[in-house]
Write a protein that holds these residues in place. Sequence first.
Motif, mmCIF file in Angstrom:
data_model
loop_
_atom_site.group_PDB
_atom_site.id
_atom_site.type_symbol
_atom_site.label_atom_id
_atom_site.label_comp_id
_atom_site.label_asym_id
_atom_site.label_seq_id
_atom_site.Cartn_x
_atom_site.Cartn_y
_atom_site.Cartn_z
ATOM 1 N N GLN A 170 0.958 -1.181 -0.112
ATOM 2 C CA GLN A 170 0.324 0.041 0.070
ATOM 3 C C GLN A 170 1.012 1.369 0.046
ATOM 4 N N PHE A 171 1.844 1.324 1.002
ATOM 5 C CA PHE A 171 2.747 2.330 0.881
ATOM 6 C C PHE A 171 3.555 2.605 -0.317
ATOM 7 N N ARG B 35 7.372 -4.386 12.002
ATOM 8 C CA ARG B 35 7.101 -5.489 11.615
ATOM 9 C C ARG B 35 8.191 -6.365 11.052
ATOM 10 N N ASP B 36 8.080 -7.753 11.173
ATOM 11 C CA ASP B 36 8.869 -8.825 10.528
ATOM 12 C C ASP B 36 8.367 -8.982 9.296
ATOM 13 N N PHE B 37 8.745 -8.293 8.175
ATOM 14 C CA PHE B 37 8.002 -8.393 6.966
ATOM 15 C C PHE B 37 8.930 -9.532 6.202
ATOM 16 N N GLU C 256 14.086 -10.327 11.452
ATOM 17 C CA GLU C 256 14.654 -8.969 11.420
ATOM 18 C C GLU C 256 13.162 -8.039 11.397
ATOM 19 N N SER C 257 13.170 -7.080 11.999
ATOM 20 C CA SER C 257 11.946 -6.002 11.794
ATOM 21 C C SER C 257 12.721 -4.755 11.604
ATOM 22 N N TYR C 258 11.623 -3.817 10.807
ATOM 23 C CA TYR C 258 11.782 -2.558 10.187
ATOM 24 C C TYR C 258 10.598 -1.754 10.833
ATOM 25 N N ASP C 259 10.781 -0.465 11.151
ATOM 26 C CA ASP C 259 9.967 0.373 11.420
ATOM 27 C C ASP C 259 9.285 0.933 10.326
ATOM 28 N N PHE C 260 8.191 1.666 10.302
ATOM 29 C CA PHE C 260 7.404 1.978 9.129
ATOM 30 C C PHE C 260 8.127 3.343 8.585
ATOM 31 N N THR D 73 11.174 3.640 8.362
ATOM 32 C CA THR D 73 12.311 3.384 7.554
ATOM 33 C C THR D 73 11.673 2.477 6.502
ATOM 34 N N VAL D 74 10.714 2.027 6.570
ATOM 35 C CA VAL D 74 10.049 1.366 5.225
ATOM 36 C C VAL D 74 9.719 2.779 4.099
ATOM 37 N N ILE D 75 9.121 3.731 4.679
ATOM 38 C CA ILE D 75 8.968 4.737 3.703
ATOM 39 C C ILE D 75 10.313 5.473 3.147
ATOM 40 N N GLU D 76 11.223 5.529 4.043
ATOM 41 C CA GLU D 76 12.534 5.885 3.472
ATOM 42 C C GLU D 76 13.055 4.958 2.309
ATOM 43 N N LEU D 77 12.858 3.681 2.821
ATOM 44 C CA LEU D 77 13.465 2.723 1.801
ATOM 45 C C LEU D 77 12.781 2.722 0.306
#
Length: 303
Positions: A186-187, A207-209, A237-241, A243-247
Amino acid sequence: MEGHRVLITGGAGFIGSNLANQLVDSNDVIVVDDLYLGTPENLDPSIEFHEASVLDEDLPADVDVLFHLAALSSRNMHEDQPRRGVRVNVEGFVNTVEQVREHGCDTVVYASTSSIYGSQTEPSCEEMAVEAQTGYEASKLARERYAEYYSNQYGMSMAGLRFFSVYQGYGGAEKHKGEYANTVAQFADDLANGRAPELYGDGSQTRDFTHVEDIVRGIELAAEHRLDGIYNLGTGESYDFNTVIELLNEALGTDIDPVYVETPFDDYVHDTLADSTKMSEATDWEPQISFEEGIERVCEPYT
């Protein structure tokens, strides 16, 4: 996995269609789906497709292996339709398992959920105490208990897999899920189309994506090894949201900041992280797609 006749419920949906398309080259694959969140367009044309409900009495149940993925698969679906949630997720599970059991099938792999761990910043293992905060979680715990019954009473192999935040992107089979798709999909779609993604709270939730290809491989291995009991499937491994937006911005070549909104419900799971040691020791399964590579795959159709 080769030479089996398999039934995949929910097989036209996101995870189910990826599994079906993976198995069809070496197996006879039958898919049952009521098309609530699935579409036959996700499926290889050689797959035998039945538009049907897991509550039906005449399912194509003469199979060697059942992969039961059909479910009302989110918190909100259950809060909106609690009775339907029980019928589909619990009664539908028992109904399907009963029918394949009566035809001699003794190998079942089914979807549970990692949501029952609640918010955890330390790796969650299968031996942890779990509880139901939502109707969705209650239905998946009920499914696990019924699986325990079938294992104990009939000697069936009943592998319950607790998936952690499965994603692929709208370039795959996830697009049909729309608002129920993983946040990564979605992002990415928001950013690629010039929209600012909405993040709950301050975006620090994690989240552990886990990429759907790794999930599918785990599902297949669970059947090959005839696992019994509960197993996690996640990366560890988990990533905060944020960081997800940055990536995603980096992969897409965009520069759009998210919008922060109030978390709409009190039982929101803030953090997830898997300990998949049990699955690795049983089958040698390890996640193979890093989140960075997964992000690139999600964004590739847009670039």
